[in-house]
Design a protein around this motif. Structure first.
Motif, short mmCIF file in Angstrom:
data_model
loop_
_atom_site.label_atom_id
_atom_site.label_comp_id
_atom_site.label_asym_id
_atom_site.label_seq_id
_atom_site.Cartn_x
_atom_site.Cartn_y
_atom_site.Cartn_z
N UNK A 23 -6.66 3.71 -4.65
CA UNK A 23 -6.11 4.88 -3.65
C UNK A 23 -7.24 5.84 -3.22
N UNK A 24 -7.67 6.37 -4.57
CA UNK A 24 -8.64 7.50 -4.39
C UNK A 24 -9.94 6.83 -3.80
N UNK A 25 -10.46 5.62 -4.35
CA UNK A 25 -11.72 5.19 -3.43
C UNK A 25 -11.45 4.79 -2.13
N UNK A 26 -10.31 4.35 -1.60
CA UNK A 26 -9.98 4.02 -0.23
C UNK A 26 -10.31 5.56 0.38
N UNK A 27 -9.60 6.45 -0.11
CA UNK A 27 -9.65 7.74 0.82
C UNK A 27 -11.04 8.41 0.70
N UNK A 78 0.84 0.84 -0.54
CA UNK A 78 1.89 1.85 -0.64
C UNK A 78 3.36 1.28 -0.43
N UNK A 79 3.21 0.53 0.71
CA UNK A 79 4.52 -0.21 1.16
C UNK A 79 5.00 -1.04 0.49
N UNK A 80 4.40 -1.96 -0.40
CA UNK A 80 4.67 -2.75 -1.45
C UNK A 80 5.05 -2.17 -2.91
N UNK A 99 7.32 -3.19 5.12
CA UNK A 99 6.30 -3.07 6.20
C UNK A 99 6.58 -2.76 7.66
N UNK A 100 8.07 -3.25 8.19
CA UNK A 100 8.62 -2.72 9.44
C UNK A 100 8.55 -1.35 9.38
N UNK A 101 9.25 -0.62 8.38
CA UNK A 101 9.41 0.82 8.41
C UNK A 101 8.04 1.38 8.15
N UNK A 102 7.04 1.11 7.61
CA UNK A 102 5.77 2.05 7.40
C UNK A 102 4.91 1.64 8.41
N UNK A 328 4.69 7.07 -8.68
CA UNK A 328 5.14 5.57 -8.34
C UNK A 328 4.59 4.55 -9.20
N UNK A 329 3.10 4.84 -9.56
CA UNK A 329 2.47 3.70 -10.46
C UNK A 329 2.99 3.78 -11.70
N UNK A 330 3.63 4.95 -12.29
CA UNK A 330 3.90 5.02 -13.41
C UNK A 330 5.29 4.49 -13.48
N UNK A 331 6.17 4.76 -12.72
CA UNK A 331 7.35 3.88 -12.42
C UNK A 331 7.28 2.51 -12.56
#
Length: 334
Positions: A23-27, A78-80, A99-102, A328-331
């Motif tokens: 996530x961070x690398x992409x940003x 993030x959607x997955x 996917x449709x929602x996001x 979310x990752x921890x969850x």
């Protein structure tokens, strides 16, 4: 929150790390996304060439976002991850609905602006980057097909979106005998092109191997990946070019676009030629082209190897919504 993660079991830390670092690398790469003119890119960053990450101005010729926002690559993951968190397991139908929602008509992704841009481009008209998120071709095709009752993407899409969407599955199900089946299903929502699918599976296996601390994560887990001999040949080719400067390797050998296998190979080259997460991401940003897809995979590998503590605190702080991503990752990995 960082301290909380540091108290988790080491295996879980690496699972969390692969997601957060991706996530961070992409940003970090996002402001320079799809700048194919490397000489122009170097002019953009000439005031601070050793720190191209989180550039304060968006320089992407296609779309403009505030620094700290993510590209569509991370949004797909993030959607997955949202579905996995909500359902506590793999429910393919729910992932499709997410996917449709996001990404669908009521999301932040504005298809009208994108279509207008592509029409202007097709007619050779002057282009200005659209303000807001840019929806990738694989997801556009999936949404079209899904609205007509089909659950697969396009057979001609060559990009890495399938792997990016699948990364949360690797974090949640590393070591599970059905991991590749799940990754295949999700990857094929974005593309059914065999090269895209096999490289998504190989990328998933590499991240899984880093999570489990295999002796050679790049070559240890290709059983059940069709085309495995070709994958191993590509790994050997990357290793044979280890001494080549990364910018040259991407520009002249592997290719700058988002396509497989080039993007996949470029990311691995950055990892095997770098000592740190930051070094790998910085050099691939400067290599231009689709640096977000390469950065995503770099982050996934480095985070899976070292855990979240490979990511500098100031990079975490510069990434929008990173606290939500960490929680979310921890969850999903608990």
């Amino acid at each position: 929150l960082v301290e909380e993660v540091a108290k988790l079991p080491k295996l879980q830390q690496r699972k969390v790390g692969c997601l957060v670092a991706a996530c961070v690398a992409d940003a970090a790469a996002r402001p320079m996304h799809w700048v194919y003119d490397v000489s122009a890119l170097k002019k953009f960053i000439r005031s601070d060439p050793s720190h191209p990450e989180f550039w304060p101005e968006s320089k992407s010729p296609f779309y403009s976002l505030t620094t700290g926002e993510n590209s569509c690559y991370w949004d797909e993951a993030m959607a997955v991850m949202t579905s996995l968190k909500n359902k506590k397991s793999f429910v393919f139908e729910d992932i499709c609905n997410e996917f449709v929602t996001q990404f669908g008509p009521s999301s932040v992704y504005n298809m009208d602006k994108r279509q207008e841009y592509m029409q202007r481009r097709a007619h050779g008209m002057e282009l200005t980057a659209l303000e807001g998120k840019w929806l990738h071709g694989g997801m556009i095709k999936f949404l079209e097909n899904f609205s007509q009752g089909q659950i697969t993407g396009d057979p001609h899409v060559k990009e890495t979106d399938g792997f990016c969407a699948s990364l949360p599955l690797v974090a949640m199900f590393a070591g599970d005998r059905y991991l590749l089946d799940m990754v295949t299903q999700v990857t094929q929502t974005q593309s059914t092109w065999p090269v895209a699918v096999t490289h998504a599976l190989a990328a998933a296996r590499i991240v899984e191997a880093f999570i489990h601390q295999d002796d050679d994560p790049l070559e240890s887990r290709y059983e059940n990946v069709s085309n495995a001999p070709e994958i191993v040949k590509e790994i050997n080719y990357i290793r044979a070019n280890e001494k080549v400067n990364h910018e040259d390797a991407v520009g002249q050998i592997f290719g700058r676009p988002c396509y497989n296998p080039g993007s996949w190979m470029g990311a691995i080259h950055a990892v095997i030629t770098s000592d740190t997460f930051e070094d790998a991401v910085r050099k691939t940003i400067v290599a231009g082209g689709c640096n977000c897809s390469r950065s995503f995979f770099i982050g996934a590998m480095m985070g899976a190897k070292h855990g979240m503590n490979c990511v500098p605190d100031d990079w975490l702080e510069k990434t929008n919504n990173v606290e939500t991503v960490i929680r979310m990752a921890v969850d999903i990995t608990s």
